[in-house]
Design a protein around this motif. Structure first.
Motif, PDB file in Angstrom:
ATOM      1  N   MET A  47       0.797  -1.230   0.000  1.00 52.88           N
ATOM      2  CA  MET A  47       0.000   0.000   0.000  1.00 52.88           C
ATOM      3  C   MET A  47       0.833   1.285   0.000  1.00 52.88           C
ATOM      4  O   MET A  47       0.333   2.346  -0.309  1.00 52.88           O
ATOM      5  N   LYS A  48       2.115   1.172   0.377  1.00 56.06           N
ATOM      6  CA  LYS A  48       2.904   2.391   0.573  1.00 56.06           C
ATOM      7  C   LYS A  48       3.633   2.809  -0.695  1.00 56.06           C
ATOM      8  O   LYS A  48       3.960   1.965  -1.536  1.00 56.06           O
ATOM      9  N   PRO A  49       3.907   4.131  -0.814  1.00 56.09           N
ATOM     10  CA  PRO A  49       4.606   4.621  -2.020  1.00 56.09           C
ATOM     11  C   PRO A  49       6.047   4.140  -2.115  1.00 56.09           C
ATOM     12  O   PRO A  49       6.568   3.529  -1.176  1.00 56.09           O
TER      13      PRO A  49
ATOM     14  N   THR B  32       1.177  -6.035   4.447  1.00 57.14           N
ATOM     15  CA  THR B  32       0.192  -5.205   5.132  1.00 57.14           C
ATOM     16  C   THR B  32       0.431  -5.286   6.628  1.00 57.14           C
ATOM     17  O   THR B  32       1.353  -5.958   7.084  1.00 57.14           O
ATOM     18  N   GLY B  33      -0.418  -4.567   7.370  1.00 50.20           N
ATOM     19  CA  GLY B  33      -0.253  -4.528   8.820  1.00 50.20           C
ATOM     20  C   GLY B  33      -1.429  -5.188   9.517  1.00 50.20           C
ATOM     21  O   GLY B  33      -1.884  -6.269   9.112  1.00 50.20           O
ATOM     22  N   THR B  34      -1.955  -4.484  10.542  1.00 49.30           N
ATOM     23  CA  THR B  34      -2.964  -5.116  11.392  1.00 49.30           C
ATOM     24  C   THR B  34      -4.360  -5.148  10.753  1.00 49.30           C
ATOM     25  O   THR B  34      -5.329  -5.474  11.424  1.00 49.30           O
ATOM     26  N   GLN B  35      -4.431  -4.844   9.465  1.00 47.50           N
ATOM     27  CA  GLN B  35      -5.688  -5.082   8.733  1.00 47.50           C
ATOM     28  C   GLN B  35      -6.056  -6.556   8.843  1.00 47.50           C
ATOM     29  O   GLN B  35      -7.226  -6.923   8.798  1.00 47.50           O
TER      30      GLN B  35
ATOM     31  N   LEU C 226       0.160  -6.994  17.173  1.00 47.22           N
ATOM     32  CA  LEU C 226       1.448  -6.588  16.593  1.00 47.22           C
ATOM     33  C   LEU C 226       1.667  -5.096  16.829  1.00 47.22           C
ATOM     34  O   LEU C 226       2.795  -4.622  16.882  1.00 47.22           O
ATOM     35  N   GLU C 227       0.561  -4.360  16.938  1.00 47.22           N
ATOM     36  CA  GLU C 227       0.647  -2.905  17.087  1.00 47.22           C
ATOM     37  C   GLU C 227       0.013  -2.443  18.393  1.00 47.22           C
ATOM     38  O   GLU C 227      -0.635  -1.397  18.438  1.00 47.22           O
ATOM     39  N   THR C 228       0.229  -3.214  19.447  1.00 44.57           N
ATOM     40  CA  THR C 228      -0.329  -2.838  20.748  1.00 44.57           C
ATOM     41  C   THR C 228       0.159  -1.436  21.144  1.00 44.57           C
ATOM     42  O   THR C 228       1.373  -1.211  21.201  1.00 44.57           O
TER      43      THR C 228
ATOM     44  N   PHE D  23       7.244   4.649  14.477  1.00 45.66           N
ATOM     45  CA  PHE D  23       6.246   4.982  15.502  1.00 45.66           C
ATOM     46  C   PHE D  23       5.267   6.014  14.948  1.00 45.66           C
ATOM     47  O   PHE D  23       5.669   6.925  14.219  1.00 45.66           O
ATOM     48  N   ARG D  24       4.007   5.886  15.309  1.00 42.53           N
ATOM     49  CA  ARG D  24       2.987   6.831  14.840  1.00 42.53           C
ATOM     50  C   ARG D  24       3.021   8.108  15.664  1.00 42.53           C
ATOM     51  O   ARG D  24       3.146   8.059  16.887  1.00 42.53           O
ATOM     52  N   HIS D  25       2.900   9.234  14.959  1.00 45.31           N
ATOM     53  CA  HIS D  25       2.818  10.539  15.612  1.00 45.31           C
ATOM     54  C   HIS D  25       1.600  11.254  15.036  1.00 45.31           C
ATOM     55  O   HIS D  25       1.204  11.006  13.899  1.00 45.31           O
TER      56      HIS D  25
ATOM     57  N   MET E 171     -10.122  12.886  13.246  1.00 45.42           N
ATOM     58  CA  MET E 171      -8.807  12.316  12.955  1.00 45.42           C
ATOM     59  C   MET E 171      -8.963  11.054  12.111  1.00 45.42           C
ATOM     60  O   MET E 171      -9.715  10.141  12.468  1.00 45.42           O
ATOM     61  N   ARG E 172      -8.218  11.012  11.012  1.00 45.03           N
ATOM     62  CA  ARG E 172      -8.261   9.792  10.178  1.00 45.03           C
ATOM     63  C   ARG E 172      -7.664   8.624  10.961  1.00 45.03           C
ATOM     64  O   ARG E 172      -6.618   8.754  11.603  1.00 45.03           O
ATOM     65  N   VAL E 173      -8.361   7.489  10.899  1.00 43.43           N
ATOM     66  CA  VAL E 173      -7.782   6.253  11.454  1.00 43.43           C
ATOM     67  C   VAL E 173      -7.903   5.157  10.399  1.00 43.43           C
ATOM     68  O   VAL E 173      -8.811   5.186   9.569  1.00 43.43           O
TER      69      VAL E 173
ATOM     70  N   ILE F 157       3.817  -2.136  12.564  1.00 48.59           N
ATOM     71  CA  ILE F 157       4.535  -3.341  12.136  1.00 48.59           C
ATOM     72  C   ILE F 157       3.820  -3.896  10.905  1.00 48.59           C
ATOM     73  O   ILE F 157       2.610  -4.162  10.955  1.00 48.59           O
ATOM     74  N   HIS F 158       4.519  -4.023   9.830  1.00 47.49           N
ATOM     75  CA  HIS F 158       3.950  -4.683   8.654  1.00 47.49           C
ATOM     76  C   HIS F 158       4.679  -6.008   8.436  1.00 47.49           C
ATOM     77  O   HIS F 158       5.756  -6.239   8.983  1.00 47.49           O
ATOM     78  N   SER F 159       4.056  -6.853   7.630  1.00 47.83           N
ATOM     79  CA  SER F 159       4.599  -8.189   7.390  1.00 47.83           C
ATOM     80  C   SER F 159       4.382  -8.572   5.940  1.00 47.83           C
ATOM     81  O   SER F 159       3.495  -8.021   5.271  1.00 47.83           O
TER      82      SER F 159
HETATM   83  O1  G3P Z   1      -0.664  -1.853  10.350  1.00 49.18           O
HETATM   84  C1  G3P Z   1      -1.774  -1.077  10.170  1.00 49.18           C
HETATM   85  C2  G3P Z   1      -1.377   0.138   9.488  1.00 49.18           C
HETATM   86  O2  G3P Z   1      -0.801  -0.143   8.264  1.00 49.18           O
HETATM   87  C3  G3P Z   1      -2.533   0.985   9.235  1.00 49.18           C
HETATM   88  O3  G3P Z   1      -2.103   2.250   9.125  1.00 49.18           O
HETATM   89  O4  G3P Z   1      -1.996   4.444   8.301  1.00 49.18           O
HETATM   90  O5  G3P Z   1      -0.831   2.579   7.093  1.00 49.18           O
HETATM   91  O6  G3P Z   1      -3.297   2.742   7.044  1.00 49.18           O
HETATM   92  P1  G3P Z   1      -2.053   3.045   7.802  1.00 49.18           P
END
Ligand code: G3P
Length: 330
Positions: free
Chosen positions: A35-37, A91-94, A105-107, A149-151, A169-171, A236-238
Motif C-alpha cells: 500500500m505504501k509509495p 500489510t499490517g494489522t488489517q 502486533l501494534e499494541t 512509531f505513529r505521531h 482524525m483519520r484512522v 509493524i507490517h509483514s
Molecule cells: O498496520 C496497520 C497500518 O498499516 C494501518 O495504518 O496508516 O498505514 O493505514 P495506515
C-alpha cells in the motif's frame, strides 16, 4: 545428404525460435501487492525480498512488486492474496479482521524502543501472536518489520490531550485504531491509507496519526504542519503469502522464501532509526513544526493506549501471555 542438412537446419531454426520463449514461460511469477509509495520501508522491504528470492533461486521465480495500492487498496489485495489471484502481499494489522490477535502486533504504548520491539518480533511475542493465524486466514505471515512509531499530524497546534478531543482524525479501518481514537475523545474517521491525501486536501479530516515515513512521503506536513511526537503505536507490517502456493513450494525453494523474508525484514529494522532522523530534518525544512508532548500529555496517552488493551482481553484468548512475553525483551 542434402535432405539431412536441410532437416538439421530446420531443427536448429525451430530450436532458436522456441527456446527463449520456453525459458521465459518456465519462470514462476510471484506478485506482491503493498500500500505504501516508493521509498517507504514497506516498499523497500518488498523489493529486497524479491531480489533475494530471485538471486537465491537463480531466476526460477519472477517476483513482481506492486506498491502504492496499484493492485487495489489494502482490503482488496489481502482478499486477492487469500484467493490466490496474487501470491503475496505486505500489510499490517488489517489482518486482525481475519484473526484478532494480529492487532497485537501494534499494541499501543507497549514498546520502550525500536530495539525492544525488534527483539519481541524476533522472539516469543511474534510466535504467540501468529499461533493459529495460518489455519484461520489461508495466509502465512513470513516476517515482521517496522514502518516507524505513529505521531499525530494536525492542522491546529496541540499541546495537551484536551486539544485532541473532538478532532476529526483519520484512522485506519481497524477496531484497535477506532478504539484508541475513542479513548482519546477524538472523532475517528476510518478510511484506507490511499484516501488520506485527498481527505486532508478537501478538509474532511483535521489530521491523523502516521509514522514519519508516511508523513514525509505524502508531505502531510504541508497541510497539517503540527507534528506531535506521541510515538503511541509502532507500525509493524509483514509479508503474507497464500498458504496453497507456499505449501506447494519445493522445500528448497520454501527455504529461500523464508530466508529472504527474514533477511529483508532485518534490513528494514536496520534502516528504521535512520528513516526517523532524516524525516525530522525534511519535515522541519518543509515548514512542519515538531513538538514533544510534556509528561502530563504522555501519561494521558499511556492511559488511553492501555485502555485499548481491553479489546485484546475480550477477543484474543492468549492476550495476557502475549503481553507478558514482551517484558523479557525490555
Ligand atoms: O498496520 C496497520 C497500518 O498499516 C494501518 O495504518 O496508516 O498505514 O493505514 P495506515
Amino acid at each position: 545428404m542434402k535432405r539431412r542438412i536441410l532437416l538439421l537446419s530446420a531443427l536448429a531454426l525451430l530450436g532458436a525460435s522456441t527456446m527463449p520463449a520456453f525459458a521465459a514461460e518456465k519462470k514462476i511469477v510471484v506478485k506482491i501487492a503493498g500500500m505504501k509509495p516508493e521509498g517507504e520501508p514497506e516498499t523497500i522491504g518488498m523489493k529486497l525480498f524479491a531480489k533475494y528470492v530471485m538471486e537465491g533461486t537463480k531466476g526460477k521465480y519472477d517476483v513482481r512488486v506492486f506498491p502504492n495500492s496499484q493492485l487495489g487498496k489494502e482490503d482488496a489485495y489481502i482478499a486477492q492474496t487469500r484467493k490466490g489471484i496474487i501470491q503475496m502481499c505486505a500489510t499490517g494489522t488489517q489482518t486482525s479482521s481475519l484473526f484478532p490477535a494480529m492487532a497485537m502486533l501494534e499494541t499501543p504504548m507497549l514498546y520502550d524502543s525500536l530495539e525492544h520491539a525488534h527483539k519481541a518480533m524476533n522472539g516469543e511475542t511474534f510466535k504467540l501472536i501468529n499461533k493459529g493465524f495460518a489455519e484461520k486466514s489461508g495466509l502465512t505471515m513470513l516476517n515482521a518489520f517496522p514502518l516507524g512509531f505513529r505521531h499525530f499530524y494536525t492542522k491546529k497546534p496541540i499541546s495537551s490531550v484536551n486539544d485532541l478531543k473532538g478532532l476529526r482524525m483519520r484512522v485506519p479501518n481497524i477496531p484497535l485504531y477506532l478504539e484508541f481514537a475513542k479513548q482519546l475523545g477524538q472523532s475517528g474517521q476510518p478510511m484506507p491509507f490511499a484516501e488520506v491525501p485527498a481527505a486532508l486536501d478537501q478538509g474532511t479530516i483535521d489530521g491523523g496519526d502516521s509514522p514519519f515515513s508516511d508523513i514525509v512521503a505524502l508531505k502531510m506536513y504541508e497541510i497539517a504542519p503540527n507534528i506531535t511526537l506521541s510515538g503511541h503505536i509502532l507500525v509493524i507490517h509483514s509479508l503474507y503469502i497464500n498458504n496453497d502456493f507456499y505449501n506447494k513450494l519445493p522445500p528448497e525453494d520454501r527455504k529461500v522464501f523464508d530466508d529472504a523474508a527474514k533477511r529483508s525484514a532485518e534490513d528494514v529494522w536496520k534502516m528504521a532509526a535512520d528513516v526517523e532522523k532524516k524525516a525530522v530534518e525534511e519535515i522541519t525544512k518543509g515548514g512542519g513544526k515538531i513538538v514533544t508532548p510534556n509528561a502530563e500529555f504522555k501519561a494521558a496517552l499511556k492511559k488511553a493506549g492501555e485502555g485499548t488493551w481491553k479489546l485484546f482481553y475480550d477477543t484474543v484468548p492468549n492476550a495476557k501471555e502475549i503481553l507478558e512475553s514482551v517484558k523479557q525483551y525490555q
